[in-house]
Design an enzyme around this catalytic site. Structure first.
Site, PDB file in Angstrom:
ATOM      1  CG  HIS A 124      36.986  -9.153  14.340  1.00 44.56           C
ATOM      2  ND1 HIS A 124      36.589  -9.687  12.980  1.00 44.56           N
ATOM      3  CD2 HIS A 124      37.653  -8.271  13.789  1.00 44.56           C
ATOM      4  CE1 HIS A 124      37.330  -9.125  12.076  1.00 44.56           C
ATOM      5  NE2 HIS A 124      38.054  -8.918  12.527  1.00 44.56           N
ATOM      6  CG  ASP A 144      43.762  -3.652  16.006  1.00 44.92           C
ATOM      7  OD1 ASP A 144      44.412  -3.839  14.678  1.00 44.92           O
ATOM      8  OD2 ASP A 144      42.703  -4.233  15.326  1.00 44.92           O
TER       9      ASP A 144
END
Length: 455
Positions: A331, A390
């Site tokens: 991320h 996700d």
């Protein structure tokens, strides 16, 4: 006709070569002029572009100019999202509407305010007269996100006062969008399923007394049936997806358009287009595609060495979709952990056990556990890498029987809240100034050549 089409294709191919010849930009230019590619600093931190009270994302801290990893935190209006979730779940309540109120207005609602807000949403669920027929059924799309963007833009034509930037009008439009986007998504999915998948057409109206998560499951399923556990887990997903700071790609897109003074429909449609991309909201779908490859390519899912070998092949572009990416890992801000992934993982594992899908879930856990070592071995990357939301959200949707083509649209249903909050802050806030960054022009000067003299 076919000969003409082939001729056009050949001409386009020749133009591609012409384009490549005249449009190369030397990567060295970015360093020479200190260009912040992707609006990111060299150390990966974001370029400070604004000030917001809405949300905050914490994944590292900077001390003496050095960046250090930390446990991730997601803050909504000053409240840690973990505390927010614990608050409504401990009372057995749904939390999405409460979260929407908090993000839009800036404070937690009391019972009267929450009831009034839910009523306002319920009264706005229904789409304008003949909207579904004219805007969705007459022009269906294979992609629900594409249809959502077009439909949000079309709502402008059904608004008697679309360009008024006053706060009362902007709040009215925001409430209507938050309520109508779920209906648009379920109707667009029904149209896609009917016209492109040759299934029967089912259009279900939102039901009074049901929250956003319940109504979504009700409208999506032919038999309208869902369990309380499913609805509350979907509600949790939507709370976690509702906001992620002003710097995420779609929220920033919404703010950029809003800063120009354009209408809310144009700004939110741009955000939908941004979220559609696989580098943003489309990543959850890519995770599940990747897991399909892993499930078929790894014989023994419990063999760490075999899983690691396959992940290495993905990184080397020898397996998966050929991108060289392990989706759902890493991320831009989170380092040690993504709090959204940690929360969702905890609740999803319980559902996996009841759905008989624990082995699939544990394979995803293996991907999370083994990827950092694989990255270090294959690419020599020793930075701290964690799973992002996700990696688990797609699995949650799969366990609830939600088709993959709805994963990103569901993200959009939730994130509409954050977009509207940022839209309001940009239009009504003190920083009301058009966003206009600079680009360095590097094309050499040249003289005009008459047409007859061109080679």
């Amino acid at each position: 006709m076919q000969d003409k089409q082939e001729g056009t294709r050949a001409f386009i191919e020749s133009l591609c070569e012409e384009y490549r010849k005249h449009n190369y930009i030397d990567p060295e230019y970015y360093e020479r002029w200190g260009v912040k590619r992707g609006l990111r600093n060299a150390d990966g931190t974001g370029v400070l572009a604004g000030v917001t009270q809405i949300g905050n994302v914490l994944g590292y801290y900077v001390q003496d100019g050095e960046r250090y990893p930390m446990e991730g935190k997601l803050i909504y209006r000053g409240i840690n999202v973990e505390e927010l979730i614990e608050g409504f779940m401990s009372e057995g309540r749904f939390g999405f509407e409460e979260t929407a109120y908090l993000l839009i207005f800036g404070a937690l609602p009391n019972q009267e305010q929450l009831t009034g807000f839910k009523q306002a949403l319920a009264e706005s669920h229904t789409l304008p007269h003949m909207f579904t027929e004219d805007m969705i059924l007459k022009a269906p799309s294979r992609d629900v996100m594409n249809k959502l963007a077009r439909s949000v833009l079309a709502l402008y034509s059904y608004d008697d006062n679309p360009d008024d930037l006053s706060l009362p009008n902007q709040l009215r439009q925001a409430v209507q969008l938050i309520a109508r986007v779920p209906t648009i998504v379920t109707h667009a999915f029904a149209a896609k399923r009917h016209y492109f998948d040759e299934e029967s057409l089912y259009l279900h109206r939102p039901q009074a007394g049901l929250g956003v998560a319940e109504n979504f499951l009700y409208a999506m399923r032919h038999d309208n049936k869902f369990t309380d556990q499913e609805a509350k887990l979907l509600d949790l997903c939507m709370v976690l997806h509702a906001e992620h700071g002003g710097g995420n790609n779609s929220a920033f897109a919404c703010r950029v358009l809003s800063s120009s003074g354009t209408d809310i429909y144009s700004a939110v449609a741009a955000a939908v287009g941004s979220l559609k991309g696989p580098r943003h909201g489309g990543a959850n779908k890519k995770v599940m595609e990747m897991m399909h490859h892993i499930e078929s390519g790894v014989k023994d899912w419990k063999d760490d060495d075999e899983v690691k070998d396959y992940l290495g092949r993905i990184l080397k572009k020898e397996a998966g979709d050929g991108s060289g990416l392990i989706y759902g890992m890493g991320h831009a801000i989170y380092t040690i952990s993504d709090p959204r992934a940690a929360i969702l993982k905890r609740f999803a594992k319980k559902l996996a056990a009841t759905k008989g899908m624990l082995e699939e879930f544990e394979l995803i856990e293996s991907v999370e556990r083994l990827t950092p070592a694989v990255l270090a071995g294959v690419k020599g990357e020793k930075k701290v890498v964690c799973a992002n939301i996700d990696l688990y959200s797609g699995m949650v949707y799969k366990m609830m029987g939600i088709p993959e083509e709805l994963y990103t649209p569901l993200f959009a249903v939730a994130r509409t809240v954050g977009w509207c909050a940022h839209r309001l802050e940009e239009v009504a806030g003190s920083a009301n100034r058009i966003i206009r960054p600079a680009y360095k022009a590097v094309a050499p000067m040249r003289t005009f050549v008459p047409l007859a003299q061109r080679q």
